[in-house]
Design a protein around this motif. Structure first.
Motif, PDB file in Angstrom:
ATOM      1  N   ASN A   1       0.853  -1.188   0.000  1.00 33.88           N
ATOM      2  CA  ASN A   1       0.000   0.000   0.000  1.00 33.88           C
ATOM      3  C   ASN A   1       0.881   1.228   0.000  1.00 33.88           C
ATOM      4  O   ASN A   1       1.715   1.387   0.898  1.00 33.88           O
ATOM      5  CB  ASN A   1      -0.900  -0.016   1.238  1.00 33.88           C
ATOM      6  CG  ASN A   1      -1.749  -1.262   1.270  1.00 33.88           C
ATOM      7  OD1 ASN A   1      -2.512  -1.522   0.345  1.00 33.88           O
ATOM      8  ND2 ASN A   1      -1.594  -2.077   2.300  1.00 33.88           N
TER       9      ASN A   1
ATOM     10  N   GLN B   1      -0.456   1.410   6.711  1.00 31.07           N
ATOM     11  CA  GLN B   1      -0.958   2.792   6.517  1.00 31.07           C
ATOM     12  C   GLN B   1      -1.407   3.456   7.815  1.00 31.07           C
ATOM     13  O   GLN B   1      -1.785   4.627   7.797  1.00 31.07           O
ATOM     14  CB  GLN B   1      -2.140   2.783   5.542  1.00 31.07           C
ATOM     15  CG  GLN B   1      -1.736   2.476   4.106  1.00 31.07           C
ATOM     16  CD  GLN B   1      -2.900   2.674   3.144  1.00 31.07           C
ATOM     17  OE1 GLN B   1      -4.014   2.281   3.425  1.00 31.07           O
ATOM     18  NE2 GLN B   1      -2.635   3.314   2.016  1.00 31.07           N
TER      19      GLN B   1
ATOM     20  N   SER C   1      -5.139  -6.087  -0.641  1.00 30.72           N
ATOM     21  CA  SER C   1      -5.212  -4.869   0.147  1.00 30.72           C
ATOM     22  C   SER C   1      -6.671  -4.526   0.466  1.00 30.72           C
ATOM     23  O   SER C   1      -7.535  -4.609  -0.391  1.00 30.72           O
ATOM     24  CB  SER C   1      -4.587  -3.745  -0.667  1.00 30.72           C
ATOM     25  OG  SER C   1      -4.760  -2.541  -0.004  1.00 30.72           O
TER      26      SER C   1
ATOM     27  N   GLN D   1      -7.828   0.598   1.686  1.00 28.56           N
ATOM     28  CA  GLN D   1      -6.808   1.555   1.259  1.00 28.56           C
ATOM     29  C   GLN D   1      -7.357   2.984   1.159  1.00 28.56           C
ATOM     30  O   GLN D   1      -6.660   3.941   1.478  1.00 28.56           O
ATOM     31  CB  GLN D   1      -6.295   1.139  -0.113  1.00 28.56           C
ATOM     32  CG  GLN D   1      -4.787   1.025  -0.150  1.00 28.56           C
ATOM     33  CD  GLN D   1      -4.285   0.717  -1.554  1.00 28.56           C
ATOM     34  OE1 GLN D   1      -4.956   0.075  -2.326  1.00 28.56           O
ATOM     35  NE2 GLN D   1      -3.108   1.204  -1.856  1.00 28.56           N
TER      36      GLN D   1
END
Ligand code: SAH
Length: 345
Positions: free
Chosen positions: A295, A340, A329, A332
Motif C-alpha cells: 500500500n 498505513q 489490500s 486503502q
C-alpha cells in the motif's frame, strides 16, 4: 490522570490486601476482577453485587481508563477503521475487516512504533509507549461490540498487525490474549489469533518456550541480508541466520508453521535472486508464504512490483511445494490497509 491508577494494573492479591486493610472482605477482589474481565464494564457503579460503601471507596481510589472511540471511518470495501483514544490522549488505530466467512480485527499494541521499516507509515511516528494489557483487551472488546452492531456477528480472528511491534510488548500482548480468549472475553480460540513480528529472534524462542498457542507471522520481505538491512535497518541486530534458527525452534515447540509475510517492490526484490533466496529460506523453515499487496504511503522509493513478478514468486514457490497465498489490500481508501496506520484522519 496517570495510567498507573487504573485498577486493572493491580494484581488480585494486591487488591485483596488493599481491601482487607479497609475492612472489606477479601472475596470482593475476585468479584471486582470478574467485572473487569467482562469487557463492557465501564465504571464501578455497574458492579451490582458490591455494597455501596465499597463502590464509594473504589471510586475515590481508582479509575477504569477506558479506551474510547473517537472516529469511525468506513471504506467502500466494507473495512472499518477506528480511531481510539487512550486515557493520556494518545491515539491508536484498529481495523475491522469483514470477508465472506470471517470478521478479522486488526489491533495495535503500541502507540507508534520504535522500529524503522522504511516502507511503513507507522514507523514514521515515533513510539510513544506500550499499551497496557487492558488497553489491548478493551480495544478488542470494543471492536467486538462494533462488529456485532455492524455485521451482526462477533470477531472470528484477531491479527496483531496494527500499530507497533508485539514482541517488544509481549508481556501485555500475552496477558491480553489470555483475557480475549477467555469466556468472559470474546472466547475465541488462540489459534484464531495471529501475532505478526518483524523478527525478534530471542523473543520468538521465549514465546515458544512458554507454550504459545497463537499463530506466528514474520515480516521477512527479503531473504537477502543486505536488502533486508536496507529496508528494515533495525534488522542489522537480528541476523537472518538467528531468525531462521528461532523459527525452527518455534516449529519444534509449537508444531505450528510460521507465516512469512512478504512484500514485492519494483527494483528492490522483483528479481530471481530474491525469489531463489526466499525458496531457500522456506525450505529450511517449516512455513507458508503470504504475499501482501503493498500500500503506497507516498514514498517514491517503494513501488508495488509488476503483477508478473508477484505471479513469478507464486509460481516458483508452488513448484517447490511451499504453500503461498496473497493478501489483497483492504481499506486503502481510508488509510486502513497494512502499513498505513498513522493516525491520519
Ligand atoms: N510490527 C509488526 C506488525 C505490524 S505491520 C510486523 O512488522 O510484523 C503488519 C504487516 O504490514 C507487516 O508484515 C508489515 O511489514 C506490513 N506493512 C508495513 N507497511 C506496509 C505497506 N505500506 N503496505 C503493505 N504492508 C505493509
Amino acid at each position: 490522570m496517570h495510567i498507573s491508577s487504573d485498577i486493572r494494573s493491580l494484581d488480585i492479591e494486591k487488591l485483596e490486601r488493599i481491601l482487607l486493610k479497609q475492612n472489606f472482605e477479601k472475596y470482593r477482589a475476585t468479584q471486582i476482577f470478574d467485572w473487569l474481565s467482562k469487557g463492557d464494564t465501564r465504571s464501578f457503579d455497574q458492579m451490582k453485587n458490591l455494597p455501596k460503601d465499597l463502590i464509594l471507596f473504589l471510586n475515590s481510589r481508582f479509575i477504569i481508563n477506558n479506551v474510547i472511540i473517537k472516529l469511525v471511518t468506513k471504506s467502500d470495501d466494507g473495512t472499518v477503521k477506528f480511531l481510539l483514544s487512550l486515557c493520556d490522549d494518545n491515539i491508536i488505530e484498529a481495523v475491522l475487516i469483514p470477508s465472506e466467512n470471517r470478521i478479522t480485527a486488526c489491533v495495535s499494541c503500541q502507540v507508534g512504533c520504535s522500529l524503522d521499516c522504511d516502507f511503513c507509515a507507522t514507523a514514521k511516528i515515533k513510539r510513544m509507549r506500550n499499551l497496557d494489557f487492558y488497553e489491548i483487551f478493551d480495544q478488542s472488546m470494543i471492536l467486538n461490540f462494533e462488529s456485532v452492531k455492524l455485521f451482526g456477528k462477533s470477531i472470528s480472528n484477531i491479527v496483531f498487525m496494527g500499530m507497533g511491534e508485539p514482541l517488544l510488548n509481549y508481556k501485555n500482548v500475552l496477558k491480553a490474549i489470555e483475557m480475549i480468549c477467555s469466556k468472559k472475553g470474546i472466547g475465541i480460540s488462540k489459534k484464531k489469533i495471529t501475532v505478526s513480528t518483524s523478527g525478534m529472534s530471542k523473543i520468538i524462542k521465549l514465546l515458544a518456550d512458554n507454550n504459545a498457542k497463537f499463530k506466528l507471522a514474520v515480516s521477512l520481505h527479503s531473504a537477502i541480508e543486505k536488502t533486508r538491512n536496507d529496508i528494515m535497518p533495525f534488522s542489522k541486530d537480528f541476523p537472518l541466520s538467528e531468525l531462521m534458527d528461532s523459527l525452527n525452534y518455534w516449529y519444534k515447540k509449537t508444531k505450528s508453521k510460521v507465516t512469512i509475510e512478504y512484500l514485492v517492490w519494483e527494483s528492490i526484490n522483483d528479481n530471481m535472486d530474491h525469489i531463489k533466496s526466499l525458496v531457500e529460506f522456506c525450505k529450511r523453515v517449516p512455513s507458508k508464504v503470504n504475499i501482501i499487496e503493498f500500500n503506497d504511503i507516498g514514498y517514491l522509493k517503494f513501488k508495488r512490483a509488476e503483477t508478473s513478478w508477484i505471479q513469478k514468486y507464486i509460481e516458483i514457490l508452488k513448484i517447490n511445494n511451499i504453500p503461498v497465498s496473497i493478501r489483497r489490500s483492504r481499506g486503502q481508501d481510508i488509510n486502513a490497509a497494512c502499513g498505513q496506520l498513522a493516525n491520519k484522519i
